[in-house]
Scaffold this active site. Structure first.
Site, PDB file in Angstrom:
ATOM      1  N   LYS A  34       0.850  -1.206   0.000  1.00  0.00           N
ATOM      2  CA  LYS A  34       0.000   0.000   0.000  1.00  0.00           C
ATOM      3  C   LYS A  34       0.881   1.250   0.000  1.00  0.00           C
ATOM      4  O   LYS A  34       2.091   1.158   0.241  1.00  0.00           O
ATOM      5  CB  LYS A  34      -0.902  -0.019   1.234  1.00  0.00           C
ATOM      6  CG  LYS A  34      -0.142   0.041   2.558  1.00  0.00           C
ATOM      7  CD  LYS A  34      -1.042  -0.235   3.757  1.00  0.00           C
ATOM      8  CE  LYS A  34      -0.255  -0.200   5.051  1.00  0.00           C
ATOM      9  NZ  LYS A  34      -1.039  -0.773   6.175  1.00  0.00           N
ATOM     10  N   ARG A 130      -9.573  -0.063  16.077  1.00  0.00           N
ATOM     11  CA  ARG A 130      -9.528   0.818  14.905  1.00  0.00           C
ATOM     12  C   ARG A 130     -10.597   0.359  13.915  1.00  0.00           C
ATOM     13  O   ARG A 130     -11.550   1.055  13.658  1.00  0.00           O
ATOM     14  CB  ARG A 130      -8.126   0.823  14.282  1.00  0.00           C
ATOM     15  CG  ARG A 130      -7.974   1.830  13.153  1.00  0.00           C
ATOM     16  CD  ARG A 130      -6.552   1.915  12.622  1.00  0.00           C
ATOM     17  NE  ARG A 130      -6.080   0.676  12.002  1.00  0.00           N
ATOM     18  CZ  ARG A 130      -4.902   0.541  11.409  1.00  0.00           C
ATOM     19  NH1 ARG A 130      -4.054   1.551  11.363  1.00  0.00           N
ATOM     20  NH2 ARG A 130      -4.558  -0.615  10.876  1.00  0.00           N
ATOM     21  N   TYR A 269      18.284  28.787   8.229  1.00  0.00           N
ATOM     22  CA  TYR A 269      17.098  29.458   8.755  1.00  0.00           C
ATOM     23  C   TYR A 269      17.084  29.430  10.283  1.00  0.00           C
ATOM     24  O   TYR A 269      17.335  28.389  10.901  1.00  0.00           O
ATOM     25  CB  TYR A 269      15.834  28.780   8.241  1.00  0.00           C
ATOM     26  CG  TYR A 269      15.552  29.073   6.788  1.00  0.00           C
ATOM     27  CD1 TYR A 269      15.353  30.376   6.343  1.00  0.00           C
ATOM     28  CD2 TYR A 269      15.489  28.037   5.857  1.00  0.00           C
ATOM     29  CE1 TYR A 269      15.096  30.644   5.006  1.00  0.00           C
ATOM     30  CE2 TYR A 269      15.226  28.294   4.519  1.00  0.00           C
ATOM     31  CZ  TYR A 269      15.034  29.609   4.104  1.00  0.00           C
ATOM     32  OH  TYR A 269      14.775  29.868   2.782  1.00  0.00           O
ATOM     33  N   MET A 316      13.856  23.454   2.482  1.00  0.00           N
ATOM     34  CA  MET A 316      13.026  22.748   1.505  1.00  0.00           C
ATOM     35  C   MET A 316      13.857  21.904   0.542  1.00  0.00           C
ATOM     36  O   MET A 316      13.503  20.769   0.231  1.00  0.00           O
ATOM     37  CB  MET A 316      12.159  23.749   0.727  1.00  0.00           C
ATOM     38  CG  MET A 316      11.097  23.085  -0.124  1.00  0.00           C
ATOM     39  SD  MET A 316      10.104  24.240  -1.075  1.00  0.00           S
ATOM     40  CE  MET A 316       9.084  24.984   0.181  1.00  0.00           C
TER      41      MET A 316
END
Ligand code: PLP
Length: 371
Positions: A34, A130, A269, A316
């Site tokens: 999956k 679940r 950053y 990024m």
């Protein structure tokens, strides 16, 4: 020259890991592919496993159709069954197997007019809460399925909530619930009950969920459902011997610039990293847009064959590595973010995440398949 980041996918390792899972568990083995094979590429992974895999599992008919369009002919189980009744036509047409986890699905399935009966996996909730029928409701659901003209074979399945935690009793409690149900159901049917319990962690850690430990007079086929271990990642915190699992994805890039910081200077950053001494820093073409975790600001990393660490804020498209001690490292040096030498689970853990999530997120990079 293009951006140097790539995910190398070792398909031999994938096959090795599948066969390890199968050997360890002892029953039939459904390869869980999956979410695009946990980010590795579902079609290529399915093709590599096609000759060995007893079946595949995906999360939706859409994922299954991509495999069918690529000529993957093995059985494919839909782990959440259908979400809407009108998927049933496609599910039959694409020859998929179906999980039934709730009464609303059962009602729709029993009332449908299918062109062909389906193989159904009845999901039982033994404690994860679940998906699945309660243990009390499961026997009736099982009987209803076995009597339906829309149903061919039935497998009784459950899923563990905590199999990666060796100190927890949850798995044994769930196993007991399942065994009790099995003892109730088995005498009511003319043939042994096919069952499925184990995910990767249970295959590796819980003998009691393996074929040899289940009562052979009650169980027919016993299926395991490995996902993560197929990709060479150990879901347990305890280490495994190196031969057990081989990493499948290696994420590699290169240093594209080198910076020298004086003591007191910061980089990136937010100035998250400040040099306490003269520091040589490699700027690497890999960032969170490639799926590398933004919070992995102290993760282990391999630069020119030497282990060091990521420093500063992952941005990024780029991140920083400390190469003060790696004098041979320079622009063009190879950087392994994770894979053969750096465990994916360690990198993910350094960001408070899991290899599951990190691998699914890898994107924008060139995928290079090696057979
Ligand atoms: C995803 C999934 C698996 C595979 O789990 P791993 O921990 O990756 O081995 C097995 N069973 C079900 C029902 C799943 O949804």
């Amino acid at each position: 020259m293009s951006r140097p980041i790539q995910a190398r996918i070792d398909l031999n390792a994938l096959r090795h890991n599948y066969l390890q899972a199968k050997k360890q568990h002892g029953g039939k083995t459904l390869a869980v592919i999956k979410a695009n094979a946990y980010g590795h590429g579902a079609i290529t992974c399915a093709k590599a496993l096609m000759a060995d895999a007893d079946a595949f599992a995906v999360a939706s008919i859409e994922e299954a159709k991509l495999l069918r369009e690529a000529q993957v002919l093995n059985p494919i189980l839909l782990l959440e069954g259908f979400f809407e009744a009108d998927e049933l036509t496609d599910i039959v047409a694409n020859d998929c197997w179906l999980v039934i986890h709730a009464q609303w699905q059962l009602d729709i399935l029993l009332a449908a007019a299918l062109a062909k009966p389906l193989n159904v996996w009845l999901k039982v909730d033994t404690g994860m809460h679940r998906l699945g029928f309660s243990v009390d409701a499961a026997q009736q659901a099982y009987m209803a399925l076995t009597r339906s003209r829309n149903v061919n074979e039935v497998v009784m399945m459950t899923h563990f909530a905590n199999a990666d935690n060796l100190r927890s009793d949850d798995t044994l409690v769930q196993l007991t619930q399942f065994s009790t149900l099995l003892s109730d159901v088995a005498p009511t049917t003319s043939k042994a009950v096919d069952v499925s319990l184990a995910n990767s962690a249970a295959i590796l850690a819980w003998q009691a969920s393996q074929k040899s430990a289940l009562p052979s007079n009650k169980c027919g086929t016993v299926w395991s459902r490995p996902g993560l271990m197929l990709y060479g990642v150990n879901p347990l915190s305890a280490p495994l011997s190196a031969e057990t699992l081989k990493p499948v994805m290696t994420l590699e890039s290169e240093i594209i610039a080198v910076q020298s910081l004086n003591a007191g200077e910061s980089i990136g950053y937010g100035g998250l990293f400040t040099a306490s001494q003269e520091t040589r820093v490699g700027v690497v073409a890999c960032g969170y847009a490639d799926g590398y975790p933004r919070l992995a600001s102290n993760a282990p990393v391999m630069v020119a064959g030497v282990k060091t660490s990521v420093i500063g804020r992952v941005s990024m498209d780029m991140l920083f590595v400390d190469i003060t001690e790696i004098t041979q490292a320079n622009v063009g040096s190879t950087v392994e973010l994770f894979g053969q030498q750096i465990l994916a689970s360690e990198v993910a853990a350094s960001a408070g995440s899991l290899a599951y999530e990190m691998l699914c997120n890898i994107k924008r990079v060139a995928f290079k398949y090696e057979t």
